[in-house]
Design a protein around this motif. Structure first.
Motif, PDB file in Angstrom:
ATOM      1  N   GLY A  71       0.820  -1.207   0.000  1.00 41.62           N
ATOM      2  CA  GLY A  71       0.000   0.000   0.000  1.00 41.62           C
ATOM      3  C   GLY A  71       0.855   1.259   0.000  1.00 41.62           C
ATOM      4  N   LYS A  72       0.729   2.045  -1.034  1.00 39.91           N
ATOM      5  CA  LYS A  72       1.465   3.303  -1.096  1.00 39.91           C
ATOM      6  C   LYS A  72       0.925   4.245  -0.022  1.00 39.91           C
ATOM      7  N   GLY A  73       1.816   4.884   0.687  1.00 40.95           N
ATOM      8  CA  GLY A  73       1.404   5.849   1.690  1.00 40.95           C
ATOM      9  C   GLY A  73       0.786   5.241   2.933  1.00 40.95           C
ATOM     10  N   ALA A  74       0.944   3.948   3.136  1.00 41.49           N
ATOM     11  CA  ALA A  74       0.347   3.304   4.303  1.00 41.49           C
ATOM     12  C   ALA A  74       0.821   3.999   5.572  1.00 41.49           C
ATOM     13  N   GLY A  75      -0.103   4.375   6.412  1.00 42.94           N
ATOM     14  CA  GLY A  75       0.226   5.032   7.670  1.00 42.94           C
ATOM     15  C   GLY A  75       0.433   6.532   7.549  1.00 42.94           C
ATOM     16  N   VAL A  76       0.165   7.090   6.362  1.00 46.07           N
ATOM     17  CA  VAL A  76       0.364   8.523   6.147  1.00 46.07           C
ATOM     18  C   VAL A  76      -0.948   9.136   5.669  1.00 46.07           C
ATOM     19  N   GLU A  77      -1.289  10.278   6.248  1.00 46.95           N
ATOM     20  CA  GLU A  77      -2.433  11.044   5.781  1.00 46.95           C
ATOM     21  C   GLU A  77      -1.901  12.366   5.239  1.00 46.95           C
ATOM     22  N   ILE A  78      -2.133  12.620   3.966  1.00 47.16           N
ATOM     23  CA  ILE A  78      -1.697  13.863   3.344  1.00 47.16           C
ATOM     24  C   ILE A  78      -2.812  14.881   3.549  1.00 47.16           C
ATOM     25  N   VAL A  79      -2.498  15.983   4.234  1.00 51.46           N
ATOM     26  CA  VAL A  79      -3.499  16.991   4.558  1.00 51.46           C
ATOM     27  C   VAL A  79      -3.318  18.180   3.618  1.00 51.46           C
ATOM     28  N   LEU A  80      -4.364  18.493   2.880  1.00 53.62           N
ATOM     29  CA  LEU A  80      -4.366  19.642   1.985  1.00 53.62           C
ATOM     30  C   LEU A  80      -5.351  20.669   2.530  1.00 53.62           C
ATOM     31  N   GLU A  81      -4.865  21.892   2.765  1.00 53.83           N
ATOM     32  CA  GLU A  81      -5.723  22.957   3.287  1.00 53.83           C
ATOM     33  C   GLU A  81      -6.141  23.895   2.170  1.00 53.83           C
ATOM     34  N   VAL A  82      -7.415  24.291   2.197  1.00 51.86           N
ATOM     35  CA  VAL A  82      -7.916  25.331   1.304  1.00 51.86           C
ATOM     36  C   VAL A  82      -8.211  26.561   2.154  1.00 51.86           C
ATOM     37  N   ASP A  83      -8.554  27.679   1.501  1.00 50.55           N
ATOM     38  CA  ASP A  83      -8.642  28.956   2.205  1.00 50.55           C
ATOM     39  C   ASP A  83      -9.871  29.146   3.089  1.00 50.55           C
ATOM     40  N   GLY A  84     -10.954  28.480   2.843  1.00 45.93           N
ATOM     41  CA  GLY A  84     -12.134  28.718   3.668  1.00 45.93           C
ATOM     42  C   GLY A  84     -13.205  27.679   3.429  1.00 45.93           C
ATOM     43  N   LEU A  85     -14.279  27.786   4.189  1.00 41.80           N
ATOM     44  CA  LEU A  85     -15.374  26.819   4.101  1.00 41.80           C
ATOM     45  C   LEU A  85     -16.041  26.818   2.733  1.00 41.80           C
ATOM     46  N   ASP A  86     -16.195  27.976   2.113  1.00 40.36           N
ATOM     47  CA  ASP A  86     -16.835  28.016   0.796  1.00 40.36           C
ATOM     48  C   ASP A  86     -16.015  27.247  -0.229  1.00 40.36           C
ATOM     49  N   GLU A  87     -14.696  27.442  -0.209  1.00 42.47           N
ATOM     50  CA  GLU A  87     -13.827  26.716  -1.142  1.00 42.47           C
ATOM     51  C   GLU A  87     -13.820  25.223  -0.827  1.00 42.47           C
ATOM     52  N   LEU A  88     -13.815  24.890   0.459  1.00 40.59           N
ATOM     53  CA  LEU A  88     -13.857  23.486   0.860  1.00 40.59           C
ATOM     54  C   LEU A  88     -15.159  22.833   0.402  1.00 40.59           C
ATOM     55  N   ARG A  89     -16.270  23.520   0.597  1.00 45.02           N
ATOM     56  CA  ARG A  89     -17.576  22.981   0.202  1.00 45.02           C
ATOM     57  C   ARG A  89     -17.639  22.765  -1.315  1.00 45.02           C
ATOM     58  N   ALA A  90     -17.138  23.722  -2.074  1.00 48.87           N
ATOM     59  CA  ALA A  90     -17.134  23.594  -3.539  1.00 48.87           C
ATOM     60  C   ALA A  90     -16.254  22.424  -3.978  1.00 48.87           C
ATOM     61  N   LEU A  91     -15.115  22.268  -3.347  1.00 55.57           N
ATOM     62  CA  LEU A  91     -14.223  21.163  -3.694  1.00 55.57           C
ATOM     63  C   LEU A  91     -14.844  19.824  -3.317  1.00 55.57           C
ATOM     64  N   TYR A  92     -15.527  19.776  -2.186  1.00 53.97           N
ATOM     65  CA  TYR A  92     -16.214  18.558  -1.768  1.00 53.97           C
ATOM     66  C   TYR A  92     -17.283  18.155  -2.792  1.00 53.97           C
ATOM     67  N   GLU A  93     -18.065  19.118  -3.237  1.00 48.16           N
ATOM     68  CA  GLU A  93     -19.107  18.831  -4.228  1.00 48.16           C
ATOM     69  C   GLU A  93     -18.488  18.340  -5.528  1.00 48.16           C
ATOM     70  N   ARG A  94     -17.381  18.932  -5.919  1.00 52.08           N
ATOM     71  CA  ARG A  94     -16.665  18.501  -7.123  1.00 52.08           C
ATOM     72  C   ARG A  94     -16.160  17.067  -6.966  1.00 52.08           C
ATOM     73  N   CYS A  95     -15.583  16.773  -5.792  1.00 50.04           N
ATOM     74  CA  CYS A  95     -15.061  15.431  -5.537  1.00 50.04           C
ATOM     75  C   CYS A  95     -16.167  14.384  -5.495  1.00 50.04           C
ATOM     76  N   GLN A  96     -17.328  14.751  -4.976  1.00 45.54           N
ATOM     77  CA  GLN A  96     -18.452  13.812  -4.933  1.00 45.54           C
ATOM     78  C   GLN A  96     -18.822  13.337  -6.336  1.00 45.54           C
ATOM     79  N   GLN A  97     -18.670  14.200  -7.330  1.00 44.79           N
ATOM     80  CA  GLN A  97     -19.021  13.864  -8.703  1.00 44.79           C
ATOM     81  C   GLN A  97     -17.924  13.075  -9.418  1.00 44.79           C
TER      82      GLN A  97
END
Length: 131
Positions: free
Chosen positions: A65-91
């Protein structure tokens, strides 16, 4: 950060089309991606030695497993950007852990990239509005 991947083109498509990265530069066996202040390198597993002495990266070491035991954390600038990215990822991707407010006061969600690297997408604490 550099990730060794099975298919660089598939990974470039994922990080650009799903997560909004842009190609910063590209060479024959390496791609540098950028999203805001985050720079991510992608290199093919095939360029690594089959096996070697010591603890360096090898193709044999990455057969598990690549990256086993590692969580890569990516931060965005705010809740609106996070929500938009989440909706994009859901699709466009399989979400591993749905959007939620965590006990530490930030919203996030989790997914895996095409090679199984585990990603947590969140927002910076300074942008933590509307908790």
């Amino acid at each position: 950060m550099e990730l060794f991947v099975d298919d660089v083109d598939v990974s470039v498509d994922f990080y650009c089309d799903v997560l909004g990265f842009e190609v910063d530069r590209r060479a024959e066996d390496y791609v540098s991606l950028r999203r805001g202040q985050v720079v991510l390198g992608l290199g093919p597993v095939a360029k690594l030695p089959e096996q070697a002495e010591g603890r360096g990266f090898t193709r044999q070491r990455l057969t598990g497993g690549k990256g086993a035991g590692v969580e890569i954390v990516l931060e965005v600038d705010g809740l609106d950007e996070l929500r938009a990215l989440y909706e994009r990822c859901q699709q466009r991707a399989a979400i591993s852990e749905e959007w939620g407010l965590r006990p530490w006061g930030l919203h996030d969600f989790r997914l895996a990239d095409p090679d199984g690297y585990y990603l947590r997408i969140t927002h910076s604490d300074s942008a933590a509005q509307g908790r």
